[in-house]
Design a protein around this motif. Structure first.
Motif, PDB file in Angstrom:
ATOM      1  N   PRO A 169       0.928  -1.228   0.067  1.00 30.04           N
ATOM      2  CA  PRO A 169      -0.032   0.054   0.169  1.00 30.04           C
ATOM      3  C   PRO A 169       0.939   1.077   0.004  1.00 30.04           C
ATOM      4  N   VAL A 170       1.171   1.860  -1.239  1.00 25.54           N
ATOM      5  CA  VAL A 170       1.896   3.009  -1.204  1.00 25.54           C
ATOM      6  C   VAL A 170       1.435   3.886  -2.306  1.00 25.54           C
ATOM      7  N   ASP A 171       1.835   5.049  -2.288  1.00 26.41           N
ATOM      8  CA  ASP A 171       0.961   5.971  -3.522  1.00 26.41           C
ATOM      9  C   ASP A 171       1.868   5.767  -4.915  1.00 26.41           C
ATOM     10  N   ARG A 172       3.218   5.646  -4.607  1.00 31.06           N
ATOM     11  CA  ARG A 172       4.027   5.584  -5.677  1.00 31.06           C
ATOM     12  C   ARG A 172       5.233   4.326  -5.735  1.00 31.06           C
ATOM     13  N   ASP A 173       5.516   3.827  -6.754  1.00 32.00           N
ATOM     14  CA  ASP A 173       6.467   2.909  -6.682  1.00 32.00           C
ATOM     15  C   ASP A 173       7.647   3.504  -7.682  1.00 32.00           C
ATOM     16  N   VAL A 174       8.725   3.562  -6.964  1.00 29.14           N
ATOM     17  CA  VAL A 174       9.621   4.601  -7.724  1.00 29.14           C
ATOM     18  C   VAL A 174      11.003   3.738  -7.928  1.00 29.14           C
ATOM     19  N   TYR A 250      12.829   3.700   5.772  1.00 28.77           N
ATOM     20  CA  TYR A 250      12.510   2.277   6.445  1.00 28.77           C
ATOM     21  C   TYR A 250      12.980   1.407   5.297  1.00 28.77           C
ATOM     22  N   VAL A 251      13.996   0.710   5.431  1.00 25.81           N
ATOM     23  CA  VAL A 251      14.488  -0.492   4.625  1.00 25.81           C
ATOM     24  C   VAL A 251      13.522  -1.641   4.683  1.00 25.81           C
ATOM     25  N   ILE A 252      13.069  -2.226   3.667  1.00 20.87           N
ATOM     26  CA  ILE A 252      12.173  -3.376   3.762  1.00 20.87           C
ATOM     27  C   ILE A 252      12.504  -4.358   2.953  1.00 20.87           C
ATOM     28  N   ALA A 253      13.698  -4.022   2.161  1.00 20.68           N
ATOM     29  CA  ALA A 253      14.051  -5.454   1.458  1.00 20.68           C
ATOM     30  C   ALA A 253      15.624  -4.946   1.210  1.00 20.68           C
ATOM     31  N   ARG A 254      16.374  -6.160   0.980  1.00 21.79           N
ATOM     32  CA  ARG A 254      17.846  -5.875   0.600  1.00 21.79           C
ATOM     33  C   ARG A 254      18.217  -6.965  -0.511  1.00 21.79           C
ATOM     34  N   ASP A 255      18.699  -6.401  -1.617  1.00 24.99           N
ATOM     35  CA  ASP A 255      19.067  -7.360  -2.718  1.00 24.99           C
ATOM     36  C   ASP A 255      17.830  -8.090  -3.251  1.00 24.99           C
ATOM     37  N   ILE A 280      10.907   2.528   2.441  1.00 27.45           N
ATOM     38  CA  ILE A 280       9.443   3.221   2.244  1.00 27.45           C
ATOM     39  C   ILE A 280       9.943   4.628   2.703  1.00 27.45           C
ATOM     40  N   LEU A 281       9.837   5.500   1.942  1.00 21.24           N
ATOM     41  CA  LEU A 281       9.910   6.778   2.068  1.00 21.24           C
ATOM     42  C   LEU A 281       8.823   7.663   2.220  1.00 21.24           C
ATOM     43  N   GLU A 282       8.659   8.370   3.560  1.00 26.36           N
ATOM     44  CA  GLU A 282       7.412   8.957   3.745  1.00 26.36           C
ATOM     45  C   GLU A 282       7.776  10.562   3.658  1.00 26.36           C
ATOM     46  N   ALA A 283       6.846  11.099   2.894  1.00 30.72           N
ATOM     47  CA  ALA A 283       6.934  12.621   2.764  1.00 30.72           C
ATOM     48  C   ALA A 283       6.245  13.333   3.634  1.00 30.72           C
ATOM     49  N   MET A 284       6.915  13.610   4.934  1.00 30.58           N
ATOM     50  CA  MET A 284       6.712  14.191   6.203  1.00 30.58           C
ATOM     51  C   MET A 284       6.627  15.535   6.450  1.00 30.58           C
ATOM     52  N   HIS A 285       6.997  16.259   5.380  1.00 27.89           N
ATOM     53  CA  HIS A 285       7.288  17.724   5.499  1.00 27.89           C
ATOM     54  C   HIS A 285       6.260  18.660   4.681  1.00 27.89           C
ATOM     55  N   HIS A 286       6.211  19.714   4.765  1.00 27.61           N
ATOM     56  CA  HIS A 286       5.226  20.576   4.369  1.00 27.61           C
ATOM     57  C   HIS A 286       5.517  21.205   2.920  1.00 27.61           C
ATOM     58  N   ALA A 287       4.487  21.543   2.090  1.00 28.52           N
ATOM     59  CA  ALA A 287       4.755  22.127   0.829  1.00 28.52           C
ATOM     60  C   ALA A 287       5.847  23.261   1.016  1.00 28.52           C
ATOM     61  N   ARG A 324       5.715  -0.909  10.412  1.00 27.12           N
ATOM     62  CA  ARG A 324       4.934  -2.402  10.330  1.00 27.12           C
ATOM     63  C   ARG A 324       4.570  -2.994   8.919  1.00 27.12           C
ATOM     64  N   LEU A 325       5.208  -2.404   7.838  1.00 27.21           N
ATOM     65  CA  LEU A 325       5.056  -2.733   6.625  1.00 27.21           C
ATOM     66  C   LEU A 325       5.993  -4.025   6.314  1.00 27.21           C
ATOM     67  N   ARG A 326       5.399  -5.094   5.936  1.00 23.19           N
ATOM     68  CA  ARG A 326       6.140  -6.046   5.798  1.00 23.19           C
ATOM     69  C   ARG A 326       5.709  -6.766   4.330  1.00 23.19           C
ATOM     70  N   LEU A 327       6.777  -6.977   3.506  1.00 24.89           N
ATOM     71  CA  LEU A 327       6.795  -7.981   2.335  1.00 24.89           C
ATOM     72  C   LEU A 327       6.679  -9.375   2.765  1.00 24.89           C
ATOM     73  N   PRO A 328       5.878 -10.159   1.944  1.00 26.88           N
ATOM     74  CA  PRO A 328       5.954 -11.576   2.278  1.00 26.88           C
ATOM     75  C   PRO A 328       7.225 -12.276   2.086  1.00 26.88           C
ATOM     76  N   GLN A 329       7.596 -13.089   2.733  1.00 30.68           N
ATOM     77  CA  GLN A 329       9.078 -13.718   2.439  1.00 30.68           C
ATOM     78  C   GLN A 329       9.114 -14.423   1.180  1.00 30.68           C
ATOM     79  N   ASN A 330      10.199 -14.598   0.693  1.00 29.50           N
ATOM     80  CA  ASN A 330      10.453 -15.283  -0.592  1.00 29.50           C
ATOM     81  C   ASN A 330      10.754 -16.756  -0.091  1.00 29.50           C
ATOM     82  N   PRO A 331      10.605 -17.822  -1.111  1.00 31.57           N
ATOM     83  CA  PRO A 331      10.975 -19.042  -0.696  1.00 31.57           C
ATOM     84  C   PRO A 331      12.290 -19.598  -0.707  1.00 31.57           C
ATOM     85  N   VAL A 332      12.875 -18.957  -0.008  1.00 31.05           N
ATOM     86  CA  VAL A 332      14.378 -19.289   0.034  1.00 31.05           C
ATOM     87  C   VAL A 332      14.701 -20.273   1.429  1.00 31.05           C
TER      88      VAL A 332
END
Ligand code: C2O
Ligand code: CU
Length: 479
Positions: A169-174, A250-255, A280-287, A324-332
């Motif tokens: 659940p994000v606004d943009r995937d960049v 927040y780092v949610i995945a490496r490699d 996950i980069l949250e734009a927490m500042h004002h215009a 709390r944003l977690r990606l599902p684990q890969n089958p490694v």
């Protein structure tokens, strides 16, 4: 080539904004049936060739590059987890090439290593079809594995995104493809490949840093929005330590591999060549506010990579807390450390204050052009590989101690597997990292562990491409 990259009417701001959001790739061919098993869900053609593109940005001449489908970075290839990707490669370059799928756990025959897993794709018209099922979701990439220190530096690289079954659940995937170029005043790529000086030190570090193929000046944020930012370092040698001033990424995945969401150590996202981080980069500042993204890997030579500029508007969405944003684990598969077979790989070579280690020779495998070695052996190209450095019993757990006995940093990459870094310098890590490349600081050690579940002869090398080309390259056999 997207108009934004080359049309002078577009500001750089516009170009980065457009390239930052992953635009649909126009090169998708119709889905073709794959040779075996799962039908291809995504089919692409990648044509290598010579192109011109604005790399240095507005006010500078275009740069002659080598490109996939005439654009650097190459098109973003997208496929869903568990689906088959087929890529027809057509080589219009004046020299041979191959394509390697960095970080993908795919069959050995599709790994793209010349002379080891396939013959090179011939110059001027050679073709090869890669086709494989993508077992893991995440951020991966592709690049040649033949004269990589030239071909990758000339512009041959692109991202491969394997999508999760359910998107975050994000606004943009960049995507930010970070690169480093050595450009002359006229913005041409300096033709000084093969310098022994570069190879014996930190590799070929350039003078121009780009995001998505062009020198950026700003990246626009909307107050309140949340971005999944995929960072990929395709540079030959430059190590980035990215500091997002005023933000808490927040780092949610490496490699490509999901991890426990965490703030980066010391506030810096460390990315050696070949490595990725999803944050996950949250734009927490004002215009109207603005911040810098700084690379402070070299503390004496900190510089601004790009400015983060807040525009108007507001995302207005209430997202769950980033930590709390977690990606599902890969089958490694998870290695059993207690039963793991132990191995040691020692890196040696390179320039030390006064001269080459060991008086210019690092081991019995040394020959002309060798500067670096694993366990005393040097291979300088895929055609002349020595016998495997290690043989790992198929299906078993293995723990390999990597010892960096040099004065330099090395991002050590293994093909065909992801591995867990379980200890550094003898100390177990609280949070073992699942990666495909382990960045070793000078004189340090890392203990990596894996289940050797993918049979074949796999490349194991430093991803500083000049180090790879001068000896830091070997194979590991899984049988
Ligand atoms: Cu990015 Cu041998 O690989
Ligand atoms: Cu290295």
């Amino acid at each position: 080539m997207p108009a934004d990259v080359t049309t002078p009417d577009f500001s750089r701001r516009r170009a980065l904004w457009t390239l930052g959001g992953l635009a649909a790739v126009p090169w998708v061919a119709s889905a073709a049936p794959a040779p075996t098993g799962v039908p291809a869900a995504a089919a692409y053609t990648l044509r290598t060739g010579i192109a011109r593109q604005s790399v240095a940005g507005a006010g500078h001449p275009d740069t002659s590059v080598w490109a996939y489908n005439a654009v650097v970075p190459g098109p973003v290839l997208r496929v869903r987890q568990g689906e088959r990707l087929s890529v027809q490669v057509v080589n219009d370059l004046p020299e041979e090439t191959t394509v390697h799928w960095h970080g993908l756990r795919i069959p050995n025959a599709m790994d793209g290593v010349p002379h080891l897993t396939q013959p090179p794709i011939a110059a001027k018209g050679g073709r090869f079809e890669y086709s494989f099922v993508c077992p893991d979701a995440g951020t991966f990439w592709y690049h040649p594995h033949l004269r990589g220190q030239v071909q990758v530096a000339m512009g041959l690289h692109g991202a491969l995104i394997v999508e999760e079954r359910e998107s975050l659940p994000v606004d943009r995937d960049v995507l930010w493809v970070l690169d480093d170029w050595r450009l002359a005043r006229d913005a041409a790529i300096v033709d000084d490949f093969g310098s022994m000086f570069d190879a014996a030190h930190s590799g070929r570090i350039g003078n121009t840093v780009t995001i998505n193929g062009v020198v950026p000046d700003r990246f626009q944020l909307t107050p309140g929005e949340r971005i999944r930012l995929r960072l990929l370092n395709v540079a030959n040698a430059r190590i980035f330590a990215l500091n997002f001033e005023g933000h808490a990424p927040y780092v949610i995945a490496r490699d490509g591999m999901p991890c426990e969401p965490h703030l980066p150590e010391g506030g810096r996202i460390l990315l050696g060549p070949g490595m990725r981080a999803d944050v996950i980069l949250e734009a927490m500042h004002h215009a109207g506010s603005s911040f810098r993204v700084i690379d402070d890997f070299s503390r004496r030579n900190r510089y601004e990579v790009v400015a983060l500029i807040y525009g108007d508007g507001a995302s207005g969405k209430a997202w769950p807390i980033a930590s709390r944003l977690r990606l599902p684990q890969n089958p490694v598969p998870v290695p059993d450390l207690a039963r793991a077979e132990r191995h040691v790989v020692t890196m040696s070579g390179g320039m030390m204050g006064g001269g080459m280690m060991g008086g210019g020779m690092v081991g019995r495998g040394m020959s002309g052009g060798s500067i670096w070695a694993f366990n005393g052996e040097s291979s300088t190209d895929e055609q002349h590989l020595h016998a495997p450095l290690l043989t790992l019993a198929l299906g078993q757990s293995h723990a390999i101690e990597l010892r960096n006995d040099t004065a330099w940093w090395h991002p050590i990459h293994l093909h065909g597997h992801s591995f867990r870094i379980v200890a550094r310098n003898g100390r177990p890590l609280a949070r073992p990292e699942l990666v495909d490349t382990s960045l070793l600081p000078p004189r340090e050690t890392a203990l990596i562990a894996l289940v050797a579940d993918n049979p074949g002869d796999w490349m194991f090398h430093c991803h500083v491409l000049e180090h790879q080309a001068t000896g830091m390259m070997a194979t590991i056999r899984v049988a």
